[in-house]
Design a protein around this motif. Structure first.
Motif, PDB file in Angstrom:
ATOM      1  N   PRO A  98      47.048  61.760  71.774  1.00 18.53           N
ATOM      2  CA  PRO A  98      46.247  60.669  71.206  1.00 18.53           C
ATOM      3  C   PRO A  98      47.365  61.123  69.613  1.00 18.53           C
ATOM      4  CG  PRO A  98      45.066  62.163  72.940  1.00 18.53           C
ATOM      5  CD  PRO A  98      45.568  63.050  72.913  1.00 18.53           C
ATOM      6  N   LYS A  99      47.040  60.539  68.731  1.00 18.68           N
ATOM      7  CA  LYS A  99      47.245  60.628  67.339  1.00 18.68           C
ATOM      8  C   LYS A  99      46.267  60.996  66.277  1.00 18.68           C
ATOM      9  CE  LYS A  99      49.708  55.781  67.513  1.00 18.68           C
ATOM     10  NZ  LYS A  99      49.273  54.729  66.849  1.00 18.68           N
ATOM     11  N   THR A 100      47.002  61.418  65.293  1.00 21.48           N
ATOM     12  CA  THR A 100      45.826  62.303  64.317  1.00 21.48           C
ATOM     13  C   THR A 100      44.145  61.421  64.024  1.00 21.48           C
ATOM     14  OG1 THR A 100      48.216  62.842  63.399  1.00 21.48           O
ATOM     15  CG2 THR A 100      45.375  63.217  61.851  1.00 21.48           C
ATOM     16  N   GLY A 101      43.164  61.679  63.823  1.00 21.10           N
ATOM     17  CA  GLY A 101      42.580  61.430  64.200  1.00 21.10           C
ATOM     18  C   GLY A 101      41.116  60.898  65.564  1.00 21.10           C
ATOM     19  N   ARG A 102      41.701  61.000  66.174  1.00 23.09           N
ATOM     20  CA  ARG A 102      41.902  60.712  67.692  1.00 23.09           C
ATOM     21  C   ARG A 102      40.860  62.220  68.587  1.00 23.09           C
ATOM     22  NH1 ARG A 102      44.795  57.027  65.209  1.00 23.09           N
ATOM     23  NH2 ARG A 102      44.107  54.501  65.872  1.00 23.09           N
ATOM     24  N   GLU A 107      48.128  68.891  68.092  1.00 22.11           N
ATOM     25  CA  GLU A 107      48.416  69.424  66.688  1.00 22.11           C
ATOM     26  C   GLU A 107      50.415  69.207  67.029  1.00 22.11           C
ATOM     27  OE1 GLU A 107      47.853  69.504  63.501  1.00 22.11           O
ATOM     28  OE2 GLU A 107      45.675  68.644  64.372  1.00 22.11           O
ATOM     29  N   ALA A 108      50.725  68.986  65.960  1.00 23.20           N
ATOM     30  CA  ALA A 108      52.187  69.021  66.018  1.00 23.20           C
ATOM     31  C   ALA A 108      53.042  70.445  66.678  1.00 23.20           C
ATOM     32  CB  ALA A 108      52.761  68.036  65.023  1.00 23.20           C
ATOM     33  N   SER A 109      52.278  71.212  65.175  1.00 22.78           N
ATOM     34  CA  SER A 109      52.603  72.515  65.380  1.00 22.78           C
ATOM     35  C   SER A 109      52.518  72.903  66.873  1.00 22.78           C
ATOM     36  CB  SER A 109      52.407  73.104  64.525  1.00 22.78           C
ATOM     37  OG  SER A 109      50.831  73.524  64.444  1.00 22.78           O
ATOM     38  N   ASP A 110      51.613  72.598  67.701  1.00 23.62           N
ATOM     39  CA  ASP A 110      51.713  73.002  68.946  1.00 23.62           C
ATOM     40  C   ASP A 110      52.029  72.915  70.031  1.00 23.62           C
ATOM     41  OD1 ASP A 110      48.683  74.620  67.933  1.00 23.62           O
ATOM     42  OD2 ASP A 110      47.423  73.304  68.321  1.00 23.62           O
ATOM     43  N   ILE A 111      53.028  71.533  69.856  1.00 24.40           N
ATOM     44  CA  ILE A 111      53.850  70.728  70.674  1.00 24.40           C
ATOM     45  C   ILE A 111      54.558  70.985  70.306  1.00 24.40           C
ATOM     46  CG2 ILE A 111      54.647  68.591  71.085  1.00 24.40           C
ATOM     47  CD1 ILE A 111      52.237  66.745  70.148  1.00 24.40           C
ATOM     48  N   ALA A 112      55.716  71.311  69.130  1.00 23.13           N
ATOM     49  CA  ALA A 112      56.620  72.295  69.181  1.00 23.13           C
ATOM     50  C   ALA A 112      57.049  73.355  69.551  1.00 23.13           C
ATOM     51  CB  ALA A 112      57.412  72.288  67.716  1.00 23.13           C
ATOM     52  N   GLU A 113      55.754  73.877  69.571  1.00 28.20           N
ATOM     53  CA  GLU A 113      55.296  75.659  69.939  1.00 28.20           C
ATOM     54  C   GLU A 113      55.633  75.683  71.695  1.00 28.20           C
ATOM     55  OE1 GLU A 113      52.969  79.975  70.056  1.00 28.20           O
ATOM     56  OE2 GLU A 113      52.901  78.678  68.371  1.00 28.20           O
ATOM     57  N   SER A 129      51.115  52.830  70.837  1.00 33.17           N
ATOM     58  CA  SER A 129      50.130  52.510  71.186  1.00 33.17           C
ATOM     59  C   SER A 129      48.628  52.344  70.086  1.00 33.17           C
ATOM     60  CB  SER A 129      49.121  52.486  72.579  1.00 33.17           C
ATOM     61  OG  SER A 129      48.680  53.485  73.053  1.00 33.17           O
ATOM     62  N   LYS A 130      47.926  51.878  70.104  1.00 36.76           N
ATOM     63  CA  LYS A 130      46.938  52.375  68.243  1.00 36.76           C
ATOM     64  C   LYS A 130      45.958  53.414  68.914  1.00 36.76           C
ATOM     65  CE  LYS A 130      42.631  50.581  69.273  1.00 36.76           C
ATOM     66  NZ  LYS A 130      41.554  51.558  68.966  1.00 36.76           N
ATOM     67  N   ASP A 131      46.237  53.726  70.248  1.00 33.25           N
ATOM     68  CA  ASP A 131      45.806  55.885  70.443  1.00 33.25           C
ATOM     69  C   ASP A 131      46.759  56.938  70.654  1.00 33.25           C
ATOM     70  OD1 ASP A 131      42.738  54.583  69.421  1.00 33.25           O
ATOM     71  OD2 ASP A 131      42.432  53.929  71.882  1.00 33.25           O
ATOM     72  N   TRP A 132      47.685  56.504  71.567  1.00 31.13           N
ATOM     73  CA  TRP A 132      48.790  57.267  71.471  1.00 31.13           C
ATOM     74  C   TRP A 132      49.909  57.157  70.718  1.00 31.13           C
ATOM     75  CZ3 TRP A 132      47.130  60.406  75.509  1.00 31.13           C
ATOM     76  CH2 TRP A 132      45.938  60.241  76.004  1.00 31.13           C
ATOM     77  N   GLN A 133      50.863  58.190  70.762  1.00 27.13           N
ATOM     78  CA  GLN A 133      51.894  58.956  70.265  1.00 27.13           C
ATOM     79  C   GLN A 133      52.787  59.351  71.647  1.00 27.13           C
ATOM     80  OE1 GLN A 133      51.950  61.093  66.478  1.00 27.13           O
ATOM     81  NE2 GLN A 133      51.149  63.084  67.853  1.00 27.13           N
TER      82      GLN A 133
END
Length: 150
Positions: A98-102, A107-113, A129-133
């Motif tokens: 889900p995108k930020t705020g959803r 968090e990007a740092s959690d994904i990277a780690e 999409s509107k809700d997903w990255q």
């Protein structure tokens, strides 16, 4: 109707932006009621094959993995390791969150780690999409092949 695709449609179709190709087998993990059905259908339309689920026991060309923070999805690192089990050498994992705020945003740092720990290289992030990255995670073979083309 023209037999050739409209270039604007190619850019606007999220499945095209993710680089899926006709004939590819795409394994979908983390499916739930909140996934983006338009994206799923676009991937199936582009590849010409239905998405296969976690019970699929043959190799897949790519993985489409829906993941939400603090849900029943479990640990992201473990999920990424598991996603590679039936992935063809050089295949990609597209991590959808889900995108930020959803609700469920990761968090990007959690994904990277988690990606690094799972042996994957994070290469790009795309809004699908509107809700997903979607975050493109390459296996070491895919990352090395790309580096060798430079």
């Amino acid at each position: 109707m023209s037999a050739t695709a409209d270039p604007a449609e190619d850019r606007s179709n999220p499945a095209n932006r993710l680089g899926f190709q006709p004939g590819q087998v795409v394994q979908e993990l983390g499916y739930d009621d909140d996934v983006d059905q338009d994206l799923r259908e676009a991937v199936e339309d582009l590849t010409g094959t239905e998405l296969v689920d976690e019970d699929y026991d043959d190799v897949a060309d790519a993985v489409l993995m829906w993941f939400r923070e603090d849900s029943e999805d479990g640990d992201l690192t473990d999920a990424l390791v598991d996603a590679q089990e039936y992935l063809v050498e050089g295949g990609l994992v597209w991590l959808l969150s889900p995108k930020t705020g959803r609700t469920g945003h990761v968090e990007a740092s959690d994904i990277a780690e988690a990606a690094q720990t799972a042996g994957l290289s994070q290469t790009s992030t795309v809004s699908v999409s509107k809700d997903w990255q979607a975050v493109r995670l390459a296996t070491p073979k895919a990352a090395n092949a790309k580096a060798g083309q430079r």
